[in-house]
Design a protein around this motif. Structure first.
Motif, PDB file in Angstrom:
ATOM      1  N   VAL A 133      46.593  47.805  32.319  1.00 33.95           N
ATOM      2  CA  VAL A 133      45.198  48.670  31.971  1.00 33.95           C
ATOM      3  C   VAL A 133      43.905  48.081  32.393  1.00 33.95           C
ATOM      4  O   VAL A 133      43.134  48.876  32.941  1.00 33.95           O
ATOM      5  CB  VAL A 133      45.319  48.771  30.250  1.00 33.95           C
ATOM      6  CG1 VAL A 133      43.927  49.062  29.653  1.00 33.95           C
ATOM      7  CG2 VAL A 133      46.498  49.224  29.581  1.00 33.95           C
ATOM      8  N   LEU A 134      43.779  46.822  32.467  1.00 36.08           N
ATOM      9  CA  LEU A 134      42.579  46.309  32.771  1.00 36.08           C
ATOM     10  C   LEU A 134      42.507  46.419  34.580  1.00 36.08           C
ATOM     11  O   LEU A 134      41.447  46.600  34.963  1.00 36.08           O
ATOM     12  CB  LEU A 134      42.488  44.707  32.930  1.00 36.08           C
ATOM     13  CG  LEU A 134      42.395  44.517  31.234  1.00 36.08           C
ATOM     14  CD1 LEU A 134      42.352  42.999  31.133  1.00 36.08           C
ATOM     15  CD2 LEU A 134      41.270  45.236  30.612  1.00 36.08           C
ATOM     16  N   THR A 165      45.940  41.640  39.433  1.00 35.03           N
ATOM     17  CA  THR A 165      45.897  43.079  39.421  1.00 35.03           C
ATOM     18  C   THR A 165      44.370  43.528  39.307  1.00 35.03           C
ATOM     19  O   THR A 165      44.036  44.344  39.902  1.00 35.03           O
ATOM     20  CB  THR A 165      46.592  43.255  37.953  1.00 35.03           C
ATOM     21  OG1 THR A 165      47.855  43.021  37.939  1.00 35.03           O
ATOM     22  CG2 THR A 165      46.762  44.919  38.004  1.00 35.03           C
ATOM     23  N   VAL A 166      43.572  42.845  38.657  1.00 31.65           N
ATOM     24  CA  VAL A 166      42.195  43.424  38.471  1.00 31.65           C
ATOM     25  C   VAL A 166      41.410  43.256  39.985  1.00 31.65           C
ATOM     26  O   VAL A 166      40.751  44.080  40.466  1.00 31.65           O
ATOM     27  CB  VAL A 166      41.433  42.710  37.444  1.00 31.65           C
ATOM     28  CG1 VAL A 166      39.981  42.951  37.675  1.00 31.65           C
ATOM     29  CG2 VAL A 166      41.739  42.989  36.024  1.00 31.65           C
ATOM     30  N   PRO A 218      49.840  30.247  31.146  1.00 37.41           N
ATOM     31  CA  PRO A 218      48.673  30.798  32.239  1.00 37.41           C
ATOM     32  C   PRO A 218      49.439  32.270  32.886  1.00 37.41           C
ATOM     33  O   PRO A 218      48.485  32.916  33.485  1.00 37.41           O
ATOM     34  CB  PRO A 218      48.914  29.722  33.342  1.00 37.41           C
ATOM     35  CG  PRO A 218      50.167  28.977  33.383  1.00 37.41           C
ATOM     36  CD  PRO A 218      50.612  29.022  31.869  1.00 37.41           C
ATOM     37  N   VAL A 219      50.438  32.443  32.707  1.00 34.89           N
ATOM     38  CA  VAL A 219      50.973  33.882  33.258  1.00 34.89           C
ATOM     39  C   VAL A 219      50.255  35.058  33.083  1.00 34.89           C
ATOM     40  O   VAL A 219      49.770  35.699  33.945  1.00 34.89           O
ATOM     41  CB  VAL A 219      52.587  34.006  32.997  1.00 34.89           C
ATOM     42  CG1 VAL A 219      52.869  35.218  33.728  1.00 34.89           C
ATOM     43  CG2 VAL A 219      53.317  32.825  33.303  1.00 34.89           C
ATOM     44  N   PRO A 220      49.764  35.331  31.888  1.00 33.61           N
ATOM     45  CA  PRO A 220      48.987  36.516  31.567  1.00 33.61           C
ATOM     46  C   PRO A 220      47.644  36.526  32.174  1.00 33.61           C
ATOM     47  O   PRO A 220      47.198  37.577  32.678  1.00 33.61           O
ATOM     48  CB  PRO A 220      49.069  36.533  30.074  1.00 33.61           C
ATOM     49  CG  PRO A 220      49.225  35.087  29.539  1.00 33.61           C
ATOM     50  CD  PRO A 220      50.243  34.661  30.455  1.00 33.61           C
ATOM     51  N   VAL A 221      46.939  35.359  32.379  1.00 30.25           N
ATOM     52  CA  VAL A 221      45.679  35.177  32.820  1.00 30.25           C
ATOM     53  C   VAL A 221      45.933  35.463  34.382  1.00 30.25           C
ATOM     54  O   VAL A 221      45.114  36.093  35.067  1.00 30.25           O
ATOM     55  CB  VAL A 221      45.050  33.903  32.791  1.00 30.25           C
ATOM     56  CG1 VAL A 221      43.814  33.605  33.598  1.00 30.25           C
ATOM     57  CG2 VAL A 221      44.868  33.219  31.170  1.00 30.25           C
ATOM     58  N   ALA A 222      46.839  34.772  35.044  1.00 28.99           N
ATOM     59  CA  ALA A 222      47.086  34.983  36.453  1.00 28.99           C
ATOM     60  C   ALA A 222      47.538  36.555  36.874  1.00 28.99           C
ATOM     61  O   ALA A 222      46.983  36.996  37.677  1.00 28.99           O
ATOM     62  CB  ALA A 222      48.152  34.182  37.107  1.00 28.99           C
ATOM     63  N   ALA A 281      49.900  52.435  40.518  1.00 28.27           N
ATOM     64  CA  ALA A 281      51.103  52.342  41.137  1.00 28.27           C
ATOM     65  C   ALA A 281      51.420  50.864  41.693  1.00 28.27           C
ATOM     66  O   ALA A 281      52.223  50.178  41.820  1.00 28.27           O
ATOM     67  CB  ALA A 281      51.237  53.404  42.163  1.00 28.27           C
ATOM     68  N   PHE A 282      50.204  50.484  42.128  1.00 31.91           N
ATOM     69  CA  PHE A 282      49.999  48.949  42.683  1.00 31.91           C
ATOM     70  C   PHE A 282      50.714  47.978  41.403  1.00 31.91           C
ATOM     71  O   PHE A 282      51.521  47.106  41.631  1.00 31.91           O
ATOM     72  CB  PHE A 282      48.940  48.635  43.396  1.00 31.91           C
ATOM     73  CG  PHE A 282      48.716  47.000  43.511  1.00 31.91           C
ATOM     74  CD1 PHE A 282      49.379  46.706  44.949  1.00 31.91           C
ATOM     75  CD2 PHE A 282      48.287  46.198  42.755  1.00 31.91           C
ATOM     76  CE1 PHE A 282      49.443  45.298  45.397  1.00 31.91           C
ATOM     77  CE2 PHE A 282      48.054  44.788  43.121  1.00 31.91           C
ATOM     78  CZ  PHE A 282      48.699  44.444  44.159  1.00 31.91           C
ATOM     79  N   ALA A 283      49.995  48.280  40.321  1.00 30.46           N
ATOM     80  CA  ALA A 283      50.520  47.253  39.360  1.00 30.46           C
ATOM     81  C   ALA A 283      51.837  47.490  38.685  1.00 30.46           C
ATOM     82  O   ALA A 283      52.480  46.184  38.373  1.00 30.46           O
ATOM     83  CB  ALA A 283      49.391  47.646  38.212  1.00 30.46           C
ATOM     84  N   VAL A 284      52.394  48.628  38.808  1.00 22.23           N
ATOM     85  CA  VAL A 284      53.645  48.792  38.597  1.00 22.23           C
ATOM     86  C   VAL A 284      54.790  48.005  39.371  1.00 22.23           C
ATOM     87  O   VAL A 284      55.430  47.310  39.029  1.00 22.23           O
ATOM     88  CB  VAL A 284      54.124  50.356  38.323  1.00 22.23           C
ATOM     89  CG1 VAL A 284      55.668  50.438  38.348  1.00 22.23           C
ATOM     90  CG2 VAL A 284      53.272  51.046  37.222  1.00 22.23           C
ATOM     91  N   VAL A 285      54.466  48.331  40.847  1.00 20.07           N
ATOM     92  CA  VAL A 285      54.915  47.708  41.607  1.00 20.07           C
ATOM     93  C   VAL A 285      54.975  45.949  41.517  1.00 20.07           C
ATOM     94  O   VAL A 285      55.845  45.305  41.672  1.00 20.07           O
ATOM     95  CB  VAL A 285      54.550  47.734  43.007  1.00 20.07           C
ATOM     96  CG1 VAL A 285      55.177  46.865  44.177  1.00 20.07           C
ATOM     97  CG2 VAL A 285      54.888  49.244  43.614  1.00 20.07           C
TER      98      VAL A 285
END
Length: 346
Positions: free
Chosen positions: A112-113, A203-204, A194-198, A226-230
């Motif tokens: 989303v972000l 992605t952003v 740290p995973v959600p931050v990274a 599409a890139f975020a899904v990959v």
């Protein structure tokens, strides 16, 4: 508005005017850190999105803190952790379902972000001509890019770090319960530490790069999606490769009465093999087509099992290792943005 003055008589009897004393309240209003220059411009341009993100994070963190306190009361009421209690009695409540629901929802945050914050960050300015206006001023493209990235990155880091800490504290008391959230699965592994931050930052920033290259907001958002899904799919299949697999063996037989291979609590079993006296391993289904277990044991000289597993104690090191890779990729994308944007931004 002019400053007020006071009139008084001088030594020779003439009237003189002097500025009135400045109110301490007025002085205090001008003190303290305030945004200015390009930083103020970037914040004002994206303030709606930034404030929405910060407010949503604050509300969510407050809810997670409340849920943790409620869950601790629930665990205490059911005697969770006591030797004389059934450890799964508390599962009849709604807290496992809440944990699972929230964790799955958090999994969409990077996507989303990336789509709604990263992709339009530069693409919108390039599409509507704001980039040309900024370039015509005294602000250099490098400074404008740096301010855009830094301000956005700080908001993303603050929000995702707060959510990670709050969710980790909520899940912490039951982290050894694989029936709630397996520590190696995405809902737990990708939403703590740290995973959600990274993941979100990568992605952003990648969305910013995509928007800079495509220069159109809508198409940039679609490509970023599409890139975020990959990225999520690749991360899912590579997650377990971040750990160091441990192997444990037994030599107490392989029949129905043979003792089970001892594994640490909450360990993730990767694979298991039949083990011969010579140390050779065979697939666990080797004896499926033999006439009996005894015949199979004698034929292959089987003496026990060999089990590969990952302990939960490696979770933190795996998360930091994976996050360091994502941070390095984020830095590489940011460098590309500066190199490309300095001369081709407008």
């Amino acid at each position: 508005m002019n400053n007020p003055t006071q009139t008084s008589a001088g030594p020779d009897g003439s009237l003189t005017s002097a500025p009135a004393p400045v109110s301490p309240i007025a002085t205090s209003r001008t003190r303290g850190p305030r945004l200015s220059g390009v930083t103020w411009l970037v914040w004002r341009q994206h303030r709606a999105g930034f404030w929405t993100l910060l407010a949503a994070t604050a509300v969510t963190v407050a809810l997670l803190v409340h849920q943790r306190a409620d869950m601790l009361d629930h665990l205490t009421a059911h005697g969770y952790g006591r030797p004389d209690s059934a450890s799964d009695e508390w599962l009849a409540g709604i807290h496992p379902q809440r944990l699972q629901f929230v964790s799955y929802g958090f999994g969409f945050i990077p996507l989303v972000l990336g789509v709604f914050l990263g992709a339009p960050l530069l693409a919108g300015d390039l599409e509507n001509g704001t980039a040309k206006l900024v370039a015509s001023q005294s602000v250099s493209p490098s400074r404008w890019l740096a301010t855009k990235l830094v301000v956005s990155a700080l908001v993303v880091i603050v929000c995702t770090a707060a959510l990670s800490i709050a969710f980790g504290r909520w899940w912490g008391p039951v982290k050894y319960e694989a029936t709630v959230l397996g520590w190696s699965d995405g809902p737990a592994f990708d939403n703590t530490g740290p995973v959600p931050v990274a993941l979100t930052l990568f992605t952003v920033v990648s969305g910013v790069a995509i928007g800079m290259l495509l220069r159109r907001t809508l198409i940039s958002m679609i490509v970023t999606f599409a890139f975020a899904v990959v990225v999520q799919v690749v991360w899912h299949f590579q997650r377990l490769n971040l750990g160091h697999v441990i192997t444990v063996t037994t030599d107490k037989g392989v029949g129905p009465g043979a003792p089970r291979v001892p594994l640490p609590e909450a360990a993730l079993e990767i694979d298991h093999w039949l083990l011969s006296s010579s140390g050779q391993t065979y697939g666990w289904g080797t004896c499926a087509h033999e006439t009996s277990q005894k015949v199979c044991t004698q034929k292959y000289d089987l003496v026990g099992w060999s089990v590969d597993y990952l302990p939960i104690s490696q979770m933190s090191s795996m998360q930091w290792f994976g996050a360091s890779i994502l941070f390095a990729l984020t830095a590489a994308v940011a460098v590309f943005i500066f190199i490309w944007g300095r001369k081709r931004l407008v």
